[in-house]
Design an enzyme around this catalytic site. Sequence first.
Site, PDB file in Angstrom:
ATOM      1  CB  CYS A   1     -33.567 -55.703 -19.028  1.00 40.40           C
ATOM      2  SG  CYS A   1     -33.512 -57.456 -19.451  1.00 40.40           S
ATOM      3  CG  ASN A   2     -33.215 -59.580 -15.951  1.00 43.00           C
ATOM      4  OD1 ASN A   2     -34.163 -58.943 -15.504  1.00 43.00           O
ATOM      5  ND2 ASN A   2     -33.376 -60.606 -16.758  1.00 43.00           N
TER       6      ASN A   2
END
Length: 431
Positions: free
Chosen positions: A60-61
């Site tokens: 997600c990052n």
Amino acid sequence: MSSQHPHIHCLGLNHKTANVALREGLAFPHHHLESSLARLGCGDDSTWTEIENIAILSTCNRVELYAIGTQPIFDKLAAFLSETQNIPTSEFSSKLYKLLGGDAVQHLLDVAAGLDSMVIGEPQILGQVTEAYALARKHGTIGKVLSRLFQTAIRAGKRARTETTINHNPGSIASVAANLISKKVPNLAAAKIMVLGAGEMAEAAVESLRKRGAKSILVVNRTLTRAEEIASRWEGQAATLETLLEHLPEMDIVISSTGAPHIVIQPSMVEEAMKIRPQRPLVLMDIAVPRDVDTEVGNIHGVYLFDIDALSNHLESNLALKEAQVPKVKAIIAEERSDFEEYLATLDVVPIIVSLRDQADKIRQKEIRKAKRHMPDLTPEMEDQIDVLTQSIVNKILHNPTIRLKKEANGFDAADYASIARSLFGLDEGR
């Protein structure tokens, strides 16, 4: 190291260089990641022949490509990312970081140890690095050097979490989200909470909310069995995704973290829910990449929408305690990087040692054959003695050069020693 081994690449972007909209566009859903690796692993596409090995880390990052090439191949990696994700390079090239050699090695070790995360020491990233390694191995794209690098990074990550307290009171994305929610909804015990999705992030969110006093938790997932598994551990309820519209009007808080490649919660769905409960605010925390909740939902009256980028401004209060552990983690990383550099150095000298001994043995056997033509009366026992004697002589002659080459393999002059050895002994002839 970077001058000796410039073929290790890292091309990527993360929460520091790109917003969530761009990250979700370039993220690899699991099935797409597998198909992309399979395409490279089969070796049928000549377009990417310069990319010798690759592993893809998509969370997600961050989206990062770790690759091996005989020359700098950042343009090829960017083109591969563009083609597989169907996004022009012009839309993301300015957000990329390009790390070569030792810088790429250092970065992966920092990532696995949790030093490059939005929240220092987050527990999920080590599992994600491990999964990236496993998938690259499954599809045959990892290679010897890249495999050793990922093994080193995983070991560094495990040591960081067992030899320091960097992950105590874990500040995962899910727990930070729960902490922010508890500030927006002080009476969590009375709040009705929906957790949409049943992955690791969703489970972490449930755990964090329960620790903060939440009691009424509904886990909604595509498959009921998986939702029930999580809900039963936290005394919650379970439901399938088909019942989302039915349950949404009852909720005070929705945490969404599915792996769906498309929007799950549309503005029209939330508008209908708010008509039923106009006086009750609704908090939505979208911690999925790609995002589950349409950004327009945040414009609906009485609705508070937070996405993953909003969490960077709401880190947990234990950040200072975690930062105190950073020097210890860096010391572990330095040890592991040193071991990896020693391994890389031996890749230069081991073939030389093998070639040197092979050359010497061929000379030995040639001279034995010449000598035997003048000694027709040798018995088999005498021939064995001559063989053992000549092997011993060769081993003693090559002992010091071998030890010296192995010793210098870890020094700054390793490449020079390797070159001189090949030249002195004529090892390049006929290659």
